[in-house]
Design a protein around this motif. Structure first.
Motif, short mmCIF file in Angstrom:
data_model
loop_
_atom_site.label_atom_id
_atom_site.label_comp_id
_atom_site.label_asym_id
_atom_site.label_seq_id
_atom_site.Cartn_x
_atom_site.Cartn_y
_atom_site.Cartn_z
N GLY A 1 -6.97 3.23 3.43
CA GLY A 1 -6.24 2.21 4.53
C GLY A 1 -7.13 1.38 5.22
O GLY A 1 -7.09 0.32 5.45
N THR B 1 -1.32 8.92 -4.81
CA THR B 1 -2.50 8.62 -4.23
C THR B 1 -2.74 7.35 -3.47
O THR B 1 -2.36 6.43 -3.75
CB THR B 1 -3.63 9.02 -5.24
N GLU B 2 -3.40 7.53 -2.34
CA GLU B 2 -3.62 6.35 -1.47
C GLU B 2 -4.81 5.50 -2.41
O GLU B 2 -5.05 4.39 -2.02
CB GLU B 2 -4.27 6.70 -0.08
N TYR B 3 -5.46 6.26 -3.34
CA TYR B 3 -6.48 5.60 -4.27
C TYR B 3 -5.91 4.64 -5.37
O TYR B 3 -6.50 4.60 -6.57
CB TYR B 3 -7.38 6.42 -4.68
N THR C 1 1.07 3.72 -3.33
CA THR C 1 0.67 5.18 -2.99
C THR C 1 1.91 6.24 -3.30
O THR C 1 1.54 7.19 -3.98
CB THR C 1 0.35 5.40 -1.38
N HIS D 1 0.80 -1.30 -0.10
CA HIS D 1 -0.02 -0.04 -0.04
C HIS D 1 0.88 1.23 0.03
O HIS D 1 0.51 2.38 -0.85
CB HIS D 1 -0.93 0.03 1.13
N ASN D 2 1.88 1.34 0.88
CA ASN D 2 2.72 2.50 1.01
C ASN D 2 3.57 2.67 -0.44
O ASN D 2 3.58 3.68 -0.88
CB ASN D 2 3.94 2.46 2.05
#
Length: 245
Positions: free
Chosen positions: A104, A70-72, A65, A61-62
């Motif tokens: 998250g 973007t976190e999406y 991102t 995920h990190n």
């Protein structure tokens, strides 16, 4: 008096399930010991599997991102099958909390089964096109001795993540694992090999994850000595209850 104990175990666990632990000679005590050793092995491996699941999803995920800005990231990276899983969690969480969920939270809700396909050949272009930068962001402690060809490195990660995920499923469904991980049309994976896979993945994400595991890890002892200790302990308890074996 092992027979009454095993008869009770068959009634409470079910005979078909217990028979999966029965040796070829059909010996009752060995069957019960195999069953209890399997329980101990499952417990000893579960903490490592959990560490891999949490560490893997967070490091991916990190990295994604950072790569996507973007976190999406999943909206632009995932193939249809994995995106459907994300959408399913998105919908579920939105209904539950009456608000759009944060990325998250979605990541935390995804099952372990979501992650192995991200490292199969379907996503080869994702890792390859980034000249290993994305891969190194997700696994910053991959040793320099790993073959430089990214397809090989990706396969190494996929092999380990998939084995951990399959073992996790068997643990959670109380399936036999004491003889190793049985896979369709593939060689049986011995438990020490999978334990090393766990250590490999945690090391590649961050060595401190291995430090955490080593602080509580009992797998080597349970695998090497656990069966004998369980047999001795079980004999003692059966004798105490029934007066004799």
């Amino acid at each position: 008096m092992v027979a009454p104990y095993v008869a009770n175990l068959e009634r409470l666990v079910s005979k078909p399930r217990l028979d999966r632990y029965r040796p070829q000679d059909g010996e009752d005590l060995e069957t019960a010991v195999n069953y209890l050793w399997n329980v101990a092995l499952s417990e000893a491996l579960l903490q490592g599997i959990a560490a891999v699941e949490v560490g893997l999803r967070n490091t991916v995920h990190n990295a994604m991102t950072m790569y996507c800005g973007t976190e999406y990231w999943f909206q632009s990276v995932l193939k249809e099958a994995q995106m459907n899983e994300v959408h399913e969690k998105w919908t579920l969480l939105s209904r539950r909390h009456k608000l759009p969920p944060r990325p998250g939270k979605i990541i935390a809700e995804l099952t372990f089964g979501f992650w192995p396909p991200l490292f199969d050949s379907t996503y080869q272009d994702l890792w390859w096109d980034n000249s290993a930068a994305l891969f190194k962001a997700a696994f910053p402690f991959i040793p320099t001795g790993v073959p430089p060809h990214l397809a090989i490195v990706r396969k190494d990660v996929y092999q380990r993540v998939e084995a951990c995920q399959k073992l996790r499923n068997r643990l959670m469904h109380h399936e036999p694992i004491f003889t190793g991980l049985v896979r369709l049309n593939m060689p049986i994976l011995p438990l020490p090999t999978i334990h090393q896979y766990i250590v490999d993945l945690l090391t590649w994400i961050h060595p401190d994850l291995v430090l955490n595991l080593e602080t509580v890890d009992r797998f080597d002892h349970v695998f090497t000595n656990g069966r004998r200790e369980i047999e001795d302990n079980l004999k003692e308890k059966i004798q105490a209850k029934y007066g004799t074996l």
